[in-house]
Write an enzyme that holds these catalytic residues in place. Structure first.
Site, PDB file in Angstrom:
ATOM      1  N   CYS A  26      -2.911   4.769   2.763  1.00  0.00           N
ATOM      2  CA  CYS A  26      -4.046   3.890   2.453  1.00  0.00           C
ATOM      3  C   CYS A  26      -5.096   3.921   3.564  1.00  0.00           C
ATOM      4  CB  CYS A  26      -3.570   2.460   2.251  1.00  0.00           C
ATOM      5  SG  CYS A  26      -4.909   1.378   1.696  1.00  0.00           S
TER       6      CYS A  26
ATOM      7  N   CYS B 139      -2.273  -2.913  -3.721  1.00  0.00           N
ATOM      8  CA  CYS B 139      -3.597  -2.795  -3.086  1.00  0.00           C
ATOM      9  C   CYS B 139      -4.567  -2.163  -4.083  1.00  0.00           C
ATOM     10  CB  CYS B 139      -3.451  -1.918  -1.846  1.00  0.00           C
ATOM     11  SG  CYS B 139      -4.998  -1.330  -1.141  1.00  0.00           S
TER      12      CYS B 139
ATOM     13  N   CYS C  73       0.821  -1.215   0.000  1.00  0.00           N
ATOM     14  CA  CYS C  73       0.000   0.000   0.000  1.00  0.00           C
ATOM     15  C   CYS C  73       0.854   1.264   0.000  1.00  0.00           C
ATOM     16  CB  CYS C  73      -0.847   0.046   1.270  1.00  0.00           C
ATOM     17  SG  CYS C  73      -2.207  -1.108   1.278  1.00  0.00           S
TER      18      CYS C  73
ATOM     19  N   CYS D 152      -5.721   1.774  -2.599  1.00  0.00           N
ATOM     20  CA  CYS D 152      -4.888   2.985  -2.697  1.00  0.00           C
ATOM     21  C   CYS D 152      -4.052   3.021  -3.980  1.00  0.00           C
ATOM     22  CB  CYS D 152      -3.991   3.107  -1.474  1.00  0.00           C
ATOM     23  SG  CYS D 152      -2.837   1.729  -1.276  1.00  0.00           S
TER      24      CYS D 152
HETATM   25 ZN   LIG Z   1      -3.869   0.196   0.170  1.00  0.00          ZN
END
Ligand SMILES: [Zn+2]
Length: 179
Positions: A31, A58, A27, A61
């Site tokens: 995030c 991810c 991330c 994000c």
């Molecule tokens: Zn994330």
């Protein structure tokens, strides 16, 4: 990095990545997904490395998506402010460093950070002053110059405005609280 990640500060996006060992997902520091446990987290400074270590981006994000040129300029400006906070920093100097006009910089900075470079710098200086008041026995005067204020009067004024106490009163309160 863990503290930055907990706060969800966007300023550090792109500077490092947070990899979650249990889910094998990585991330941005900002995030908004539920925070994993500290022991399950690893930090990487660049994307190639984190991907080589077998982590997937991810979905929320989207750390694999490059930031806009505008975001990059603001991020450079923030880094400049951080690295030069104990000097006299003018909007012109920051603008020159990131290669745009002062007017343009102020405008995009406001859009991205919801504040001006000047206020952002002030906030960073006060945060550092608070840290020094709490954790060192340095005098107010030393702290004033160490965090980049030109004079004790401007330090007191800005501190009082943001914290609602003088630096001296703040330190006393902290001492009383820990006793
Ligand atoms: Zn994330």
């Amino acid at each position: 990095m863990w503290n930055i990640f907990l706060k969800g500060n966007r300023t550090y996006d792109g500077l490092f990545y947070v990899a979650v060992k249990t889910t094998k997902i990585y991330c941005r520091p900002s995030c908004k997904s539920r925070k994993p446990k500290k022991q399950n987290v690893a930090f990487y400074l660049n994307r190639k490395e984190v991907e080589r270590a077998g982590y997937r981006a991810c979905k929320r994000c989207q750390p694999e998506v490059d930031r806009s040129p505008q975001e990059k300029i603001v991020q450079q400006a923030v880094l400049y402010l951080m690295n030069h906070m104990n000097e006299t920093v003018t909007l012109e100097k920051v603008a020159e460093h990131v290669g745009v006009s002062p007017f343009h910089l102020e405008r995009i900075f406001k859009q991205e950070m919801c504040t001006t470079p000047r206020t952002y710098l002030e906030k960073m200086r006060i945060e550092k002053a608070i840290h020094l008041l709490e954790h060192t026995s340095k005098t107010n005067l030393d702290i004033c110059y160490e965090v980049g204020f030109n004079s004790p009067s401007s330090f007191y004024k800005v501190f009082k405005k943001r914290v609602s106490l003088s630096p001296h009163a703040y330190r006393r309160m902290e001492i009383n609280r820990s006793e």
